[in-house]
Enzyme design. Structure first.
Site, short mmCIF file in Angstrom:
data_model
loop_
_atom_site.label_atom_id
_atom_site.label_comp_id
_atom_site.label_asym_id
_atom_site.label_seq_id
_atom_site.Cartn_x
_atom_site.Cartn_y
_atom_site.Cartn_z
N SER B 122 -7.89 1.68 5.39
CA SER B 122 -6.66 1.31 4.66
C SER B 122 -6.77 -0.09 4.04
CB SER B 122 -5.48 1.46 5.63
OG SER B 122 -4.27 1.46 4.95
N ASP B 137 0.89 -1.71 -0.61
CA ASP B 137 1.66 -2.54 0.31
C ASP B 137 2.67 -3.42 -0.39
OD1 ASP B 137 0.26 -1.40 2.35
OD2 ASP B 137 -1.25 -2.99 2.43
N HIS B 159 -4.64 6.11 1.17
CA HIS B 159 -3.47 6.97 1.43
C HIS B 159 -3.01 7.61 0.12
CE1 HIS B 159 -2.78 5.10 5.45
NE2 HIS B 159 -3.08 3.97 4.86
#
Lengths: 235, 235
Positions: B122, B137, B159
């Site tokens: 990630s 983010d 993701h």
């Protein structure tokens, strides 16, 4: 005295651009026949001209003319002469970079603090908070700072989304992201659901629309605030 | 010669932390009995100690010890002496800020370019690209730059999520966000779905896992790349 409409989004599902908020806009901009539109956030990367045309059509039915800031040779003069300002959504990083590069952040802040009515949607609303740090946008460009207008004494998370209990996706929920923010920062964050807006007038910050907003404060459980709540207690 | 595993996520739905990728990790770190863990991305704001404990448990079953970088008095020495490095997920802005503040970006880049095996998940994978500009983010802290390791000659979107055709939400899809990025930037972006990873070894960049990855290039239609594609054509 500041006058602002800070909307989570320009559209809600199943309705046209600005359609859900037109009655409020007509009332808010009463007596104003022309608004300065700032298209710098470029949703989907569209041009300033194309975006301004979208805004123009949105305001057509309430008889308000739209002029794009890019139509002026001096954008600072355009802001100083504006009878009303509308900053539309798109990418907050790009919007903030442009506002800094053109030295418009303090100019807009100044006229709005002195009474020019301001309408923002999405990215144009994020920047009404103290910082842009609760945007959902991708950092497609590096702005010189995350500090924004601070028309309210908290931050905004527009398009606020509740966690989906059926999701199998492992990425963070919106709430998790805002809680991460609060491990490093004290500023309160208001999660504004699509179809909600804040109406700021005479020192009050009233939540409008039919939905609750979700308030996140450091070291406190999140609160659901019903429509018509006055958020000026956060200032 | 660089050796990296760049994973979209640390977990997939229904499995424990790192469980889906343990066989690959055992093979990748063969001969390495201790790995330096860098917990700076702090998912959910957890402490460095708590996060390192999570990583420790994850690696327990393949008999690899984990040491947290915060356990060393000099983090630069820890990197230089490491036999393997693992940077976990969390918030990419926070991770990048910490790496710059501690002057670790160039140190890590140097040891990895010289053969120290690197595993990222990630946020720890985002930073393997040229810049962190395709992170999902929230910008909870302002890093001194968006430039990152550049172990691959493109950027990563971890993701990666396909658009949900049933959604009534008006916020941007992941694809829209990446396309906005390409209105301003040329760097290719690889959308890496959860459960996918890149294995970099002997100059090849192989897509692993059972899912396709989605490649976005400026002014080209997006491409679906099947498992075992070699992405070194992007370098």
């Amino acid at each position: 005295m500041k006058k602002l409409l800070i909307a989570s989004s320009s559209s809600v599902h199943g309705k046209g651009y600005l359609e859900y908020i037109l009655p409020e806009l007509a009332e808010f901009f009463k007596g104003v026949n022309e608004i300065l539109f700032i298209p710098y956030a470029r949703p989907g990367g569209i041009t300033h001209e194309a975006y301004t045309e979208v805004a123009r059509k949105g305001f057509e039915s309430i008889d308000i003319r739209i002029k794009g800031i890019h139509e002026y040779s001096n954008p600072m003069d355009a802001v100083n002469q504006a009878k009303g300002i509308f900053i539309g959504g798109g990418n907050t990083f790009l919007l903030v970079k442009q506002l800094y590069d053109l030295k418009l952040l303090s100019t807009i802040k100044n006229v709005v603090e002195n009474g020019t009515p301001y309408f923002g949607t999405s990215a144009g609303s994020n920047i009404c908070g103290l910082t842009m740090q609760n945007t959902n946008d991708m950092p497609i460009i590096y702005p010189p700072s995350f500090d924004t207008f601070g028309f309210v004494n908290f931050n905004l998370n527009c398009h606020y989304l509740d966690p989906d209990p059926t999701s199998t996706h492992m990425g963070e929920t919106r709430e998790t992201r805002i809680n991460e923010y609060h491990t490093l920062n004290k500023t309160a964050v208001l999660g504004l659901r699509e179809g909600s807006w804040l109406h700021i007038k005479k020192g009050k910050i009233i939540l409008k629309g039919s939905l609750n907003a979700r308030l996140f404060q450091q070291n406190k459980p999140a609160l659901e605030l019903p429509p018509n709540t006055d958020l000026s207690f956060l200032t």
